[in-house]
Design a protein around this motif. Structure first.
Motif, PDB file in Angstrom:
ATOM      1  N   MET A   1      24.375 -16.082  -9.672  1.00  0.00           N
ATOM      2  CA  MET A   1      24.783 -15.996 -11.059  1.00  0.00           C
ATOM      3  C   MET A   1      26.182 -15.391 -11.112  1.00  0.00           C
ATOM      4  SD  MET A   1      23.301 -13.552 -14.179  1.00  0.00           S
ATOM      5  CE  MET A   1      21.691 -14.257 -14.253  1.00  0.00           C
ATOM      6  N   LYS A   2      26.988 -15.958 -11.930  1.00  0.00           N
ATOM      7  CA  LYS A   2      28.259 -15.344 -12.295  1.00  0.00           C
ATOM      8  C   LYS A   2      28.425 -15.631 -13.779  1.00  0.00           C
ATOM      9  CE  LYS A   2      33.112 -14.803 -11.463  1.00  0.00           C
ATOM     10  NZ  LYS A   2      34.264 -15.048 -10.639  1.00  0.00           N
ATOM     11  N   ARG A   3      28.194 -14.583 -14.586  1.00  0.00           N
ATOM     12  CA  ARG A   3      28.233 -14.754 -16.030  1.00  0.00           C
ATOM     13  C   ARG A   3      28.931 -13.557 -16.657  1.00  0.00           C
ATOM     14  NH1 ARG A   3      25.631 -13.104 -20.529  1.00  0.00           N
ATOM     15  NH2 ARG A   3      23.818 -12.103 -19.649  1.00  0.00           N
ATOM     16  N   ARG A   4      29.814 -13.874 -17.585  1.00  0.00           N
ATOM     17  CA  ARG A   4      30.486 -12.818 -18.333  1.00  0.00           C
ATOM     18  C   ARG A   4      29.468 -12.092 -19.201  1.00  0.00           C
ATOM     19  NH1 ARG A   4      35.918 -13.602 -21.988  1.00  0.00           N
ATOM     20  NH2 ARG A   4      35.864 -11.537 -22.913  1.00  0.00           N
ATOM     21  N   ALA A   5      29.567 -10.774 -19.253  1.00  0.00           N
ATOM     22  CA  ALA A   5      28.662  -9.997 -20.097  1.00  0.00           C
ATOM     23  C   ALA A   5      28.921 -10.343 -21.560  1.00  0.00           C
ATOM     24  CB  ALA A   5      28.866  -8.503 -19.856  1.00  0.00           C
ATOM     25  N   GLY A   6      27.842 -10.492 -22.327  1.00  0.00           N
ATOM     26  CA  GLY A   6      27.968 -10.777 -23.753  1.00  0.00           C
ATOM     27  C   GLY A   6      28.530  -9.573 -24.507  1.00  0.00           C
ATOM     28  N   PHE A   7      28.799  -9.771 -25.791  1.00  0.00           N
ATOM     29  CA  PHE A   7      29.425  -8.717 -26.592  1.00  0.00           C
ATOM     30  C   PHE A   7      28.617  -7.419 -26.566  1.00  0.00           C
ATOM     31  CE2 PHE A   7      29.798  -6.500 -30.699  1.00  0.00           C
ATOM     32  CZ  PHE A   7      31.129  -6.118 -30.614  1.00  0.00           C
ATOM     33  N   ILE A  54      24.688  -7.423  -9.976  1.00  0.00           N
ATOM     34  CA  ILE A  54      25.457  -6.194 -10.112  1.00  0.00           C
ATOM     35  C   ILE A  54      26.526  -6.460 -11.168  1.00  0.00           C
ATOM     36  CG2 ILE A  54      25.041  -5.438  -7.744  1.00  0.00           C
ATOM     37  CD1 ILE A  54      27.891  -6.406  -7.060  1.00  0.00           C
ATOM     38  N   MET A  55      27.197  -5.413 -11.623  1.00  0.00           N
ATOM     39  CA  MET A  55      28.297  -5.569 -12.583  1.00  0.00           C
ATOM     40  C   MET A  55      29.617  -5.433 -11.837  1.00  0.00           C
ATOM     41  SD  MET A  55      26.961  -5.973 -15.662  1.00  0.00           S
ATOM     42  CE  MET A  55      28.263  -5.629 -16.797  1.00  0.00           C
ATOM     43  N   GLU A  56      30.533  -6.336 -12.126  1.00  0.00           N
ATOM     44  CA  GLU A  56      31.898  -6.244 -11.624  1.00  0.00           C
ATOM     45  C   GLU A  56      32.846  -6.433 -12.791  1.00  0.00           C
ATOM     46  OE1 GLU A  56      32.798  -8.916  -8.436  1.00  0.00           O
ATOM     47  OE2 GLU A  56      31.492  -7.868  -7.033  1.00  0.00           O
ATOM     48  N   THR A  57      33.977  -5.757 -12.722  1.00  0.00           N
ATOM     49  CA  THR A  57      34.986  -5.871 -13.764  1.00  0.00           C
ATOM     50  C   THR A  57      36.155  -6.668 -13.209  1.00  0.00           C
ATOM     51  OG1 THR A  57      34.304  -3.713 -14.582  1.00  0.00           O
ATOM     52  CG2 THR A  57      36.407  -4.546 -15.372  1.00  0.00           C
ATOM     53  N   ASP A  58      36.621  -7.661 -13.974  1.00  0.00           N
ATOM     54  CA  ASP A  58      37.755  -8.457 -13.504  1.00  0.00           C
ATOM     55  C   ASP A  58      39.074  -7.732 -13.771  1.00  0.00           C
ATOM     56  OD1 ASP A  58      38.391  -8.900 -16.199  1.00  0.00           O
ATOM     57  OD2 ASP A  58      37.662 -10.969 -16.220  1.00  0.00           O
ATOM     58  N   ALA A  59      40.186  -8.376 -13.453  1.00  0.00           N
ATOM     59  CA  ALA A  59      41.506  -7.758 -13.586  1.00  0.00           C
ATOM     60  C   ALA A  59      41.842  -7.385 -15.029  1.00  0.00           C
ATOM     61  CB  ALA A  59      42.577  -8.703 -13.029  1.00  0.00           C
ATOM     62  N   ASP A  60      41.195  -8.056 -15.999  1.00  0.00           N
ATOM     63  CA  ASP A  60      41.434  -7.760 -17.410  1.00  0.00           C
ATOM     64  C   ASP A  60      40.461  -6.712 -17.963  1.00  0.00           C
ATOM     65  OD1 ASP A  60      43.532  -9.632 -17.562  1.00  0.00           O
ATOM     66  OD2 ASP A  60      42.072 -11.271 -17.837  1.00  0.00           O
TER      67      ASP A  60
END
Length: 114
Positions: A1-7, A54-60
């Motif tokens: 899975m690679k999904r952006r966290a929702g609002f 797991i949670m990862e934060t991108d460059a933004d």
């Protein structure tokens, strides 16, 4: 899975350096074998995709759910009950402990046994 966290999910994620933990105390009666508890956690983890990310934060600075390879089992820590307050001490410990170890799921279990 690679999904952006929702609002709403992202609003609860305050960054890798900030703890936002939720503790769910549960009281049980009777004897529970450690192997049975480990087996139950494995079954739950296989069934629920969010226990394999797991949670990862991108460059933004945007948080993403990522499935690492391999994902490790849900950690189980068993301690002995020393008093009626042991569970409170353990809950406070868990509130302050970040999920920052590589490839560990976003859940862990502490069992206070007596």
């Amino acid at each position: 899975m690679k999904r952006r966290a929702g609002f709403l999910e992202a609003s609860m994620y305050a960054g890798a350096d900030t703890h936002v933990n939720v503790v769910f105390p549960v009281k049980t009666e009777g004897h529970i074998e450690e192997s049975a508890l480990v087996n139950a956690l494995q079954k739950i983890q296989r069934k629920h995709p969010f226990l394999n990310v797991i949670m990862e934060t991108d460059a933004d600075g945007i948080p993403w759910y990522i499935t690492p390879s391999p994902i490790l089992p849900i950690p189980l820590r068993i301690i002995d009950r020393l008093s009626d307050e042991t569970w409170i001490t353990e809950a406070e410990t868990e509130w302050g402990t970040p999920f920052n170890q590589p490839n560990l799921p976003l859940a862990r279990v502490t069992c206070v046994r007596s």
